[in-house]
Enzyme design. Structure first.
Site, PDB file in Angstrom:
ATOM      1  N   GLU A   1       0.843  -1.213   0.000  1.00  0.00           N
ATOM      2  CA  GLU A   1       0.000   0.000   0.000  1.00  0.00           C
ATOM      3  C   GLU A   1       0.872   1.256   0.000  1.00  0.00           C
ATOM      4  OE1 GLU A   1      -3.146   0.274   2.998  1.00  0.00           O
ATOM      5  OE2 GLU A   1      -3.067   2.463   2.813  1.00  0.00           O
TER       6      GLU A   1
ATOM      7  N   SER B   1       0.089  -9.661   7.052  1.00  0.00           N
ATOM      8  CA  SER B   1      -1.034  -8.724   7.191  1.00  0.00           C
ATOM      9  C   SER B   1      -0.737  -7.647   8.233  1.00  0.00           C
ATOM     10  CB  SER B   1      -2.293  -9.501   7.581  1.00  0.00           C
ATOM     11  OG  SER B   1      -3.307  -8.610   7.962  1.00  0.00           O
TER      12      SER B   1
HETATM   13  O1  0K2 Z   1      -3.240  -5.019   6.630  1.00  0.00           O
HETATM   14  P1  0K2 Z   1      -2.627  -5.042   5.296  1.00  0.00           P
HETATM   15  O2  0K2 Z   1      -2.572  -3.680   4.656  1.00  0.00           O
HETATM   16  O3  0K2 Z   1      -1.266  -5.699   5.266  1.00  0.00           O
HETATM   17  O4  0K2 Z   1      -3.537  -5.872   4.291  1.00  0.00           O
HETATM   18  P2  0K2 Z   1      -4.508  -7.097   4.449  1.00  0.00           P
HETATM   19  O5  0K2 Z   1      -4.162  -7.986   5.574  1.00  0.00           O
HETATM   20  O6  0K2 Z   1      -4.567  -7.736   3.087  1.00  0.00           O
HETATM   21  O7  0K2 Z   1      -5.925  -6.463   4.785  1.00  0.00           O
HETATM   22  C1  0K2 Z   1      -6.657  -5.774   3.848  1.00  0.00           C
HETATM   23  C2  0K2 Z   1      -6.294  -4.345   3.795  1.00  0.00           C
HETATM   24  C3  0K2 Z   1      -5.966  -3.929   2.397  1.00  0.00           C
HETATM   25  C4  0K2 Z   1      -5.823  -2.460   2.240  1.00  0.00           C
HETATM   26  O8  0K2 Z   1      -6.000  -1.657   3.115  1.00  0.00           O
END
Ligand code: 0K2
Ligand code: SF4
Length: 323
Positions: free
Chosen positions: A132, A228
């Site tokens: 991100e 995550s």
């Molecule tokens: O928490 P993270 O940004 O690493 O991503 P995920 O565990 O895939 O959770 C979804 C959030 C995606 C974008 O905000």
């Protein structure tokens, strides 16, 4: 598993899938149903091993580099978003693209592009190397500077401080981000901040639920994958509040010794972790002696994001939707 003193499981509310994750997974499922396998996905659609393996078994191919995508393919961008360079390369190579970037991440991208046109530079609060952060920083070719902690704030050297704005990753620790933002504000008093913070409602709500739950339990289990960010933040938060806390990718990772001398077990899940994994953890903890499962009171989330155009299915049925 052996016997322990476990008597009760408390379930955090809210936990698990957020609206952006639900939408991203549905985009892949619909693309598979409509166009057939293979469907290419840039990066893990969300950071969860179970979700990725399920989608792989249905014909999704996860890649990091667009060079791995053959001509004419259908390509989906992950929920975390992509840089301008990735977007441009995908369009230049003529792929049929569906963008599963969470609309709350896109909102940050739009804000960065808009203010950059007005001559702003940016301080971005986030974790280096996270997709991100790469996507948001990659909205510009220059003038966006990453800070990961308070020490970085003292070191960062923007080209000017008259037109400076702050943006953040959506899945940070709310408390850490507030501390870093305060340091940014102290160093750059004129900095422009978003009206509503970039940390999203789902991250905020799951952390708030852990704060309420932590003092009421002897151990907290977070269901989430190691990659995550938001799931890691939940485990870290409980630990900081003095509650033994462990993150597991699946029920198989639970260790009986964690529960020795523990009576109440708290259970939550990151925004990318499906409820089926929570159910499996409940079954394993029940086998340790837990007799009751109690849902905590908490915010009922109703946010739902629309799907991109072009993914309508003729009969609207979506067999085996991961949830
Ligand atoms: O928490 P993270 O940004 O690493 O991503 P995920 O565990 O895939 O959770 C979804 C959030 C995606 C974008 O905000
Ligand atoms: Fe969107 Fe927040 Fe979910 Fe990320 S965690 S996908 S920003 S709702």
């Amino acid at each position: 598993m052996s016997e322990s003193g476990v008597s009760e499981i408390l379930l955090a509310e809210p936990r698990g899938f957020c609206a952006g994750v639900d939408r991203a997974i549905e985009i892949v499922e619909r693309a598979l149903a409509k166009f057939g396998a293979p469907i290419y996905v840039r990066h893990e659609i969300v950071h969860n091993t179970y979700v990725v393996n399920e989608l792989k078994s249905k014909g999704a191919i996860f890649i990091e580099d667009l060079a791995e995508v053959p001509p004419g393919a259908t390509l989906i961008f992950s929920a975390h978003g992509v840089s301008k360079a990735v977007q441009e390369e995908a369009h230049a190579r003529g792929f049929e693209v569906f963008d599963a970037t969470c609309p709350l991440v896109t909102k940050v991208h739009v804000e960065v592009a808009k203010l950059a046109k007005e001559g702003f530079e940016f301080i971005m609060i986030g974790h280096k190397g996270h997709p991100e952060v790469e996507g948001t920083m990659g909205q510009l070719s220059s003038g966006i500077h990453l800070v990961e902690d308070v020490a970085d704030v003292a070191r960062v050297q923007p080209g000017q401080s008259d037109k400076l704005a702050v943006v953040t990753q959506t899945t940070l620790s709310v408390d850490d981000a507030a501390e870093i933002a305060a340091a940014v504000r102290a160093r750059f008093p004129k900095i422009r901040e978003p009206k509503q913070q970039d940390i999203c409602y789902a991250t905020q709500n799951r952390q708030d639920a852990v704060k309420i739950m932590s003092p009421q339990v002897d151990i907290l289990i977070v269901v989430g994958s190691p990659t995550s960010s938001n799931s890691n933040r939940l485990r870290e938060l409980a630990q900081r509040l003095g509650t033994d806390s462990y993150m597991v990718d699946s029920a198989e990772e639970l260790r009986p010794e964690w529960f020795e001398g523990k009576s109440r077990v708290g259970l939550t899940a990151g925004a990318s972790a499906p409820e089926v994994l929570v159910d499996e953890v409940i079954d394993r903890v029940r086998a340790l002696g837990a007799v009751s499962v109690r849902k905590m009171d908490g915010i009922q989330e109703t946010t739902k994001f629309p799907l991109p155009k072009g993914l309508k299915l003729d009969d609207q049925s979506l067999p085996g939707h991961i949830s």
